[in-house]
Design a protein around this motif. Structure first.
Motif, mmCIF file in Angstrom:
data_model
loop_
_atom_site.group_PDB
_atom_site.id
_atom_site.type_symbol
_atom_site.label_atom_id
_atom_site.label_comp_id
_atom_site.label_asym_id
_atom_site.label_seq_id
_atom_site.Cartn_x
_atom_site.Cartn_y
_atom_site.Cartn_z
ATOM 1 N N THR A 1 3.539 0.228 -8.315
ATOM 2 C CA THR A 1 2.653 -0.863 -7.906
ATOM 3 C C THR A 1 1.559 -1.021 -8.959
ATOM 4 O O THR A 1 1.852 -1.239 -10.117
ATOM 5 C CB THR A 1 2.089 -0.607 -6.497
ATOM 6 N N ALA B 1 -3.362 -3.169 -6.332
ATOM 7 C CA ALA B 1 -3.043 -3.117 -4.910
ATOM 8 C C ALA B 1 -4.163 -2.480 -4.106
ATOM 9 O O ALA B 1 -4.203 -2.618 -2.876
ATOM 10 C CB ALA B 1 -1.757 -2.322 -4.698
ATOM 11 N N GLN B 2 -5.077 -1.798 -4.789
ATOM 12 C CA GLN B 2 -6.138 -1.049 -4.115
ATOM 13 C C GLN B 2 -7.517 -1.648 -4.326
ATOM 14 O O GLN B 2 -8.412 -1.456 -3.493
ATOM 15 C CB GLN B 2 -6.156 0.395 -4.648
ATOM 16 N N HIS C 1 2.493 -2.537 -1.864
ATOM 17 C CA HIS C 1 1.914 -1.267 -1.404
ATOM 18 C C HIS C 1 2.148 -1.079 0.095
ATOM 19 O O HIS C 1 2.541 0.012 0.545
ATOM 20 C CB HIS C 1 0.418 -1.255 -1.720
ATOM 21 N N GLU D 1 4.909 6.166 -4.256
ATOM 22 C CA GLU D 1 4.240 5.031 -4.912
ATOM 23 C C GLU D 1 3.435 5.543 -6.102
ATOM 24 O O GLU D 1 2.616 6.445 -5.962
ATOM 25 C CB GLU D 1 3.320 4.296 -3.942
ATOM 26 N N ALA E 1 0.804 4.095 -8.874
ATOM 27 C CA ALA E 1 -0.071 2.938 -9.082
ATOM 28 C C ALA E 1 -0.805 3.088 -10.413
ATOM 29 O O ALA E 1 -1.851 3.741 -10.485
ATOM 30 C CB ALA E 1 -1.068 2.813 -7.933
ATOM 31 N N LEU F 1 1.299 8.751 -2.891
ATOM 32 C CA LEU F 1 0.615 7.772 -3.738
ATOM 33 C C LEU F 1 -0.062 8.496 -4.891
ATOM 34 O O LEU F 1 -0.886 9.379 -4.668
ATOM 35 C CB LEU F 1 -0.436 6.999 -2.929
#
Length: 271
Positions: free
Chosen positions: A154, A158-159, A176, A195, A197, A251
């Motif tokens: 990702t 996404a955060q 996400h 995931e 990131a 993550l």
């Protein structure tokens, strides 16, 4: 006195142990950047890899360099993904160990008030719907393997929201949440959901595709000491996939040291 008779060792004791079969993976977005680096890294790790992307000429170069299998695939097209399922069976049989979702990307930096909805639609089609389409198609093979991995690449986008990122923020946040929902839905099954990131990664195409101009793309990285490379991200992906299967990296956020947040990057003055 007769000489002692040498008895041949039994076949059980003399035979070399049979190595386990190589793990298998499909890597999307493999024509460049993180996808290409990941496919090459997994082959080097001993995996059997089917690398897929739209640009078949780039895939042919990757196959010649690494020995991986390749297939031209557009993850936004049902028929193309159906062909991918058939190729997976040809290469690996009925089971598959890993599906690595790298295909994606950003388009434009317009604020939401000036959103180009065609760009937003394209980002959603690739980053979310395309990812769902391939997941749905290959999940049965991942479950059959008894050692399956769904790995999503990702983004820190996404955060963390940032100015000019709203369309990409929305698309990657959707991906996400897809990963998070799948982790719950597959709880108790032998399929990990991972995931990764990344933050700022300097690849040949990401910013160029997003901005449409080489000078503007180069300026994104001006003065930044050691942005991540595609190979840095492939290292993290390799670690996650090769970890013992009871270990799940839900993550992993990975940034260059120079980046504290999506919109906060240290730059050397005068560069």
């Amino acid at each position: 006195m007769s000489s002692p008779v040498a008895h041949p060792a039994s076949s059980a004791s003399s035979a070399s142990p049979v190595p386990p079969p190589a793990l298998t993976a499909v890597v999307t977005g493999a024509s460049s950047g993180i996808g290409r680096a990941t496919a090459a890294r997994l082959v080097a790790d001993g995996w059997r890899v089917l690398a897929v992307a739209r640009r078949e000429d780039r895939l042919a170069e990757l196959a010649a360099e690494t020995g991986c299998e390749v297939l031209g695939v557009d993850i936004t097209e049902d028929a193309s993904v159906h062909a991918l399922v058939g190729r997976v069976r040809e290469c690996f049989g009925e089971d598959l160990n890993a599906l690595v979702h790298v295909a994606g990307g950003a388009l434009g930096v317009e604020p939401a008030a000036e959103a180009d909805l065609e760009k937003w639609q394209r980002m959603y089609d690739i980053n979310v719907l395309g990812t769902v389409r391939v997941t749905r198609a290959l999940l049965p093979a991942l479950r059959t393997s008894g050692r399956g991995d769904l790995l999503f690449v990702t983004s820190v986008a996404a955060q963390e929201a940032y100015p000019g990122g709203s369309g990409y923020n929305a698309a990657k946040a959707g991906e996400h949440m897809l990963a998070a929902a799948l982790r719950l839905e597959l709880n108790g099954k032998k399929v990990r959901v991972i995931e990764i990131a990344p933050g700022m990664v300097h690849t040949e195409e990401f910013s160029l595709v997003r901005l449409g101009d080489q000078e503007r793309a180069d300026a994104v990285y001006d003065g930044v000491e050691n942005p991540l490379t595609a190979e840095d991200c492939a290292d993290v992906i390799s670690y996650a996939l090769n970890a013992p299967h009871h270990v799940n990296l839900d993550l992993v956020t990975v940034r260059p040291l120079a980046q504290a947040a999506a919109h906060r990057v240290a730059r050397h003055q005068g560069v």
